[in-house]
Design an enzyme around this catalytic site. Structure first.
Site, PDB file in Angstrom:
ATOM      1  CB  ILE A  81      57.299 136.612  23.569  1.00 50.62           C
ATOM      2  CG1 ILE A  81      56.489 136.441  24.846  1.00 50.62           C
ATOM      3  CG2 ILE A  81      56.947 137.887  22.872  1.00 50.62           C
ATOM      4  CD1 ILE A  81      56.620 137.609  25.788  1.00 50.62           C
ATOM      5  CE  LYS A 119      55.987 134.377  29.552  1.00 53.02           C
ATOM      6  NZ  LYS A 119      55.010 133.422  30.058  1.00 53.02           N
ATOM      7  NE  ARG A 140      48.604 131.999  22.576  1.00 49.71           N
ATOM      8  CZ  ARG A 140      49.774 131.706  22.021  1.00 49.71           C
ATOM      9  NH1 ARG A 140      50.498 132.652  21.485  1.00 49.71           N
ATOM     10  NH2 ARG A 140      50.226 130.494  22.025  1.00 49.71           N
ATOM     11  CD  GLU A 176      48.710 135.854  30.850  1.00 49.92           C
ATOM     12  OE1 GLU A 176      48.736 136.355  29.695  1.00 49.92           O
ATOM     13  OE2 GLU A 176      49.196 134.736  31.121  1.00 49.92           O
ATOM     14  CE  LYS A 293      55.511 142.999  25.917  1.00 56.69           C
ATOM     15  NZ  LYS A 293      54.157 143.290  26.399  1.00 56.69           N
ATOM     16  CE  LYS A 317      59.473 130.246  31.289  1.00 59.02           C
ATOM     17  NZ  LYS A 317      58.265 129.660  31.805  1.00 59.02           N
ATOM     18  CB  CYS A 419      49.824 116.240  75.088  1.00 55.82           C
ATOM     19  SG  CYS A 419      48.113 116.231  74.533  1.00 55.82           S
ATOM     20  CB  CYS A 434      45.348 117.710  70.338  1.00 55.38           C
ATOM     21  SG  CYS A 434      45.766 117.609  72.084  1.00 55.38           S
ATOM     22  CB  CYS A 440      48.422 119.747  74.200  1.00 57.40           C
ATOM     23  SG  CYS A 440      49.361 119.272  72.749  1.00 57.40           S
TER      24      CYS A 440
HETATM   25  S1  IVH Z   1      53.502 140.149  25.185  1.00 56.14           S
HETATM   26  C1  IVH Z   1      53.642 139.738  20.702  1.00 56.14           C
HETATM   27  N1  IVH Z   1      53.646 140.679  27.749  1.00 56.14           N
HETATM   28  O1  IVH Z   1      53.075 135.149  27.916  1.00 56.14           O
HETATM   29  C2  IVH Z   1      53.788 139.773  22.182  1.00 56.14           C
HETATM   30  N2  IVH Z   1      52.931 138.512  27.100  1.00 56.14           N
HETATM   31  O2  IVH Z   1      54.216 133.882  24.933  1.00 56.14           O
HETATM   32  C3  IVH Z   1      52.663 139.120  22.846  1.00 56.14           C
HETATM   33  N3  IVH Z   1      52.330 137.060  29.007  1.00 56.14           N
HETATM   34  O3  IVH Z   1      50.665 133.926  26.005  1.00 56.14           O
HETATM   35  C4  IVH Z   1      52.826 138.830  24.287  1.00 56.14           C
HETATM   36  N4  IVH Z   1      52.757 138.532  30.587  1.00 56.14           N
HETATM   37  O4  IVH Z   1      49.758 135.496  27.667  1.00 56.14           O
HETATM   38  C5  IVH Z   1      53.347 139.750  26.821  1.00 56.14           C
HETATM   39  N5  IVH Z   1      53.792 141.326  29.988  1.00 56.14           N
HETATM   40  C6  IVH Z   1      53.499 140.396  29.052  1.00 56.14           C
HETATM   41  C7  IVH Z   1      53.034 139.110  29.390  1.00 56.14           C
HETATM   42  C8  IVH Z   1      52.757 138.187  28.403  1.00 56.14           C
HETATM   43  C9  IVH Z   1      52.332 137.301  30.326  1.00 56.14           C
HETATM   44  C10 IVH Z   1      51.943 135.774  28.401  1.00 56.14           C
HETATM   45  C11 IVH Z   1      51.001 135.931  27.239  1.00 56.14           C
HETATM   46  C12 IVH Z   1      51.517 134.999  26.164  1.00 56.14           C
HETATM   47  C13 IVH Z   1      52.817 134.506  26.712  1.00 56.14           C
HETATM   48  C14 IVH Z   1      53.929 134.887  25.771  1.00 56.14           C
END
Ligand code: IVH
Length: 682
Positions: A81, A119, A140, A176, A293, A317, A419, A434, A440
């Site tokens: 993503i 994430k 992957r 994950e 999403k 991020k 000490c 020590c 001490c």
């Molecule tokens: S969705 C088509 N949801 O982040 C959507 N990815 O580039 C597919 N990741 O390699 C990913 N937490 O391993 C999604 N809640 C989450 C995520 C997640 C971590 C990682 C995933 C992927 C990268 C996204």
């Protein structure tokens, strides 16, 4: 047939316990019970190999090492993503604006519904279930083709080997694999103790373990899993929203994080981002952001993809938990236990949400293995509420005038920086210490609290707060000072915070009372490294007098039951430190004493050389009382049952220790039996 049924029952029960333990984090039976079930299943499967199946919980232990991983072509590509690097609210607002534009929504149209998730910072995995059974797990890879890591993924206890009531022809669960912070810290702690290499961060830990060719090694690294989506699904009635998909997966027994929400519009996204940011440090695992999403699967289809990234999802991020900076100096800190820890003084750097200028190097070996030197550029990690640490050196940035390889002893010229007592590092130990435990300043509070604790000199009223005031106020420097009326009198005490005259008098009475003690308590109270209560008792019984103990050398000390070279070395180092001997002399000079009859040699006592284990509850006395009575008769009372145990005393509701005793054929006494035995020797 009966056996097949028993095997099926065992599997179902073990899986139920696995789920309670690894997914719900709420075990329902003691570990020993679980082990029993597991062993029974293992032995039945060995006796009846025709009844073994790939989804049996016994298959989680890892099989034979592989030469390499077989390629797996993904039925549905595993995409990534887009990442929103603008860590402010603007990142969320921009995403919502793009989605609305693509969907052709105007200002007056309703807000879009989003599923918000964490994430996770680990490794993406596709779990393929056919008719509900896990048949394959793949990484992957490049998104089209990954690697078959089924053997290793099987060892992850929270990954279900079969789904709860799901007969779909194919259901691929994507998510994950990660390592929790606690598991990461524990793993590294164990490695450090053994002088072995540590993992740089949980993500590398997860990725490295999954790609480990020997599944037995992979199984030793504790991993977890969270689902966040689907791959191929055939014969499964897929829900209409992403949040409902995750809900359905959770019902099937797949781990799904609770930290998710369905929100409306940009405002909802911003709030989620902020809410998670505030609790990021408290999460039990690393995250590097959140994911938004579009919740409706139909709208997702409408939005589609650009250059292999879905338009309907984005990662937003947080500040990075690892940064580069320069080591200005290496300091050595003295902990409350006298442990010496090298600490890197850093060029201040913003990492994991705060400015960091100190980071631990853990110990000498670790510093050397990473070869951290003054002037180096290093990677600093600060995640959760864990102390920031230096995880490694960027070697190609090392300057020509970099410092020497780290040498703790040389650096301190052999003496405690606080000490001046000598420092020691015992064989097999990773840490320098020590030896000035009683003297001490870095160890004062702990030494005082330990000295006054219930199982030591038992001074009621001398707790945390008071110890802090006494030490910080410079009133008490060593435990001997508390018996010095000029330092600790009624007036000094009454002048302290929240101390009335009455409680001051009570404390002085308790202090006076504590002067009459036992040799064992006195030895324990000294707080010598590796000398706990049991060892102190053994020493007291063996030597009979403090003078005998003070005169003993390492060889003489090792004559004592359960005293090996490590404990002997600790004692020798402690007693070799003149500062400590001085405090001991002061304590005796101020009237601390123990009655002579305690000083009988152990061989005279009826239970000398016998080891007891107490378990369950007794009617006529507490376990502590029973322990004291047995010990007074020369017995050793241990916490765990082994072949060396002579008697297990089992009260009501005795548990696994009783099972162990029976297994090993150790004599078991009930309360009545114990009373008889005590009577006999009277
Ligand atoms: S969705 C088509 N949801 O982040 C959507 N990815 O580039 C597919 N990741 O390699 C990913 N937490 O391993 C999604 N809640 C989450 C995520 C997640 C971590 C990682 C995933 C992927 C990268 C996204």
């Amino acid at each position: 047939m009966q056996i097949a049924a028993r095997i099926a029952r065992l599997r179902a029960e073990i899986e139920r316990h696995n789920y309670a333990y690894y997914v719900l984090d709420a075990p329902v039976i003691p570990d020993a019970e679980y082990d029993k079930l597991f062993r029974e299943l293992q032995s039945l499967e060995t006796q009846h190999p025709e009844l073994a199946t790939p989804d049996s919980p016994t298959r989680r232990v890892g099989g034979k090492p592989l030469d390499g991983f077989a390629p797996v072509r993904h039925a549905v590509p595993m995409l990534s993503i887009r990442t929103e690097t603008d860590i402010s609210d603007t990142g969320a607002i921009a995403f919502d604006a793009r989605v609305r534009k693509e969907l052709g929504l105007g200002e007056n149209d309703a807000p879009v519904e989003y599923a918000c998730e964490l994430k996770f910072d680990g490794l993406a995995i596709n779990l393929r279930y056919e008719r509900g059974v896990l048949v394959q797990a793949a990484t992957r890879g490049d998104g089209e083709t990954g690697e078959d890591v089924t053997q290793n993924v099987r060892t992850i206890h929270c990954v279900p080997l079969h789904l709860n009531g799901c007969a779909a022809e194919v259901l691929e669960v994507r998510g994950e694999v990660y390592m929790s912070r606690r598991d990461f810290e524990r793993y590294n702690e164990r490695q450090r103790e053994q002088g072995l290499p540590t993992l740089v961060n949980p993500r590398n830990g997860a990725a490295g373990s999954i790609r480990q060719l020997d599944p037995a090694l992979a199984a030793r690294r504790p991993l977890s899993f969270f689902a966040y989506g689907l791959g191929e699904a055939r014969g499964w009635a897929s829900p209409a929203t992403h949040s409902a998909v995750l809900g359905a997966l959770a019902t099937l027994g797949v781990p799904v994080s609770d930290e998710r929400a369905v929100v409306l519009g940009a405002q909802g996204l911003v709030e989620f981002h902020q809410r998670i940011a505030a609790k990021r440090d408290q999460l039990p695992f690393d995250i590097d952001g959140v994911v938004y999403k579009v919740n409706s699967i139909a709208l997702q289809a409408e939005l589609g993809f650009v250059s292999r990234e879905p338009r309907w999802a984005v990662a937003h991020k947080y500040p990075a938990e690892e940064q580069l900076t320069v080591v200005r100096d290496i300091d050595i800190q003295v902990g409350r236990t006298g442990k010496l820890t090298p600490v890197a003084k850093l060029e201040p750097v913003f990492v994991g949400g705060t400015t960091v200028s100190n980071a631990t190097l853990h110990n000498e070996d670790e510093t050397r293995r990473k070869d951290v030197r003054i002037g180096d550029t290093v990677i600093v990690r600060r995640a959760g509420d864990v102390i920031p640490e230096v995880v490694g050196v960027v070697m190609n940035m090392r300057p020509a005038n970099v410092g020497e390889p780290f040498d703790l002893f040389k650096r301190l010229e052999g003496h405690c920086p606080v000490c001046g007592s000598r420092i020691v590092r015992e064989e097999g130990e990773a840490d320098w210490h020590c030896t000035g435990g009683l003297f001490c300043p870095a160890q004062r509070k702990r030494a005082l609290l330990h000295f006054a604790s219930r199982r030591a000199l038992d001074i009621e009223g001398l707790g945390d707060k008071l110890a802090e005031q006494l030490v910080d106020g410079g009133i008490v420097n060593t435990p001997a000072d508390i018996y010095d009326g000029r330092k600790l009198g009624l007036q000094t005490l009454a002048a302290l915070d929240r101390m009335g005259e009455k409680s001051a008098q009570n404390l002085l009475d308790a202090i006076a009372h504590s002067k009459r003690t036992t040799l064992a308590r006195f030895i324990y109270a000294l707080g010598i490294l590796n000398v706990g209560e049991a060892t102190a008792k053994d020493l007291a019984q063996h030597f009979g007098s403090l003078d005998n103990l003070l005169a003993a050398d390492a060889e003489g000390l090792q004559q004592v039951r359960d005293v090996g070279p490590v404990v002997a070395q600790s004692l020798v180092a402690f007693l070799a430190e003149a500062h400590n001997r001085e405090v001991i002399a002061q304590l005796r000079g101020s009237g601390v004493h123990w009655p002579e009859h305690e000083q009988r040699r152990m061989a005279e006592l009826p239970f000398s050389g016998k080891t007891f284990v107490l378990t369950g509850t007794l009617d006529s006395m507490t376990r502590d009382e029973a322990k004291e009575r047995l010990e007074a008769l020369g017995a050793k009372v241990s916490g765990s049952v082994s072949k060396k145990t002579d008697y297990v005393v089992a009260g009501a509701e005795a548990g696994s220790k009783l099972d162990k005793a029976r297994e090993l054929g150790v004599a078991v006494l009930d309360e009545h039996g114990l009373m008889q035995l005590l009577k006999q020797v009277k």
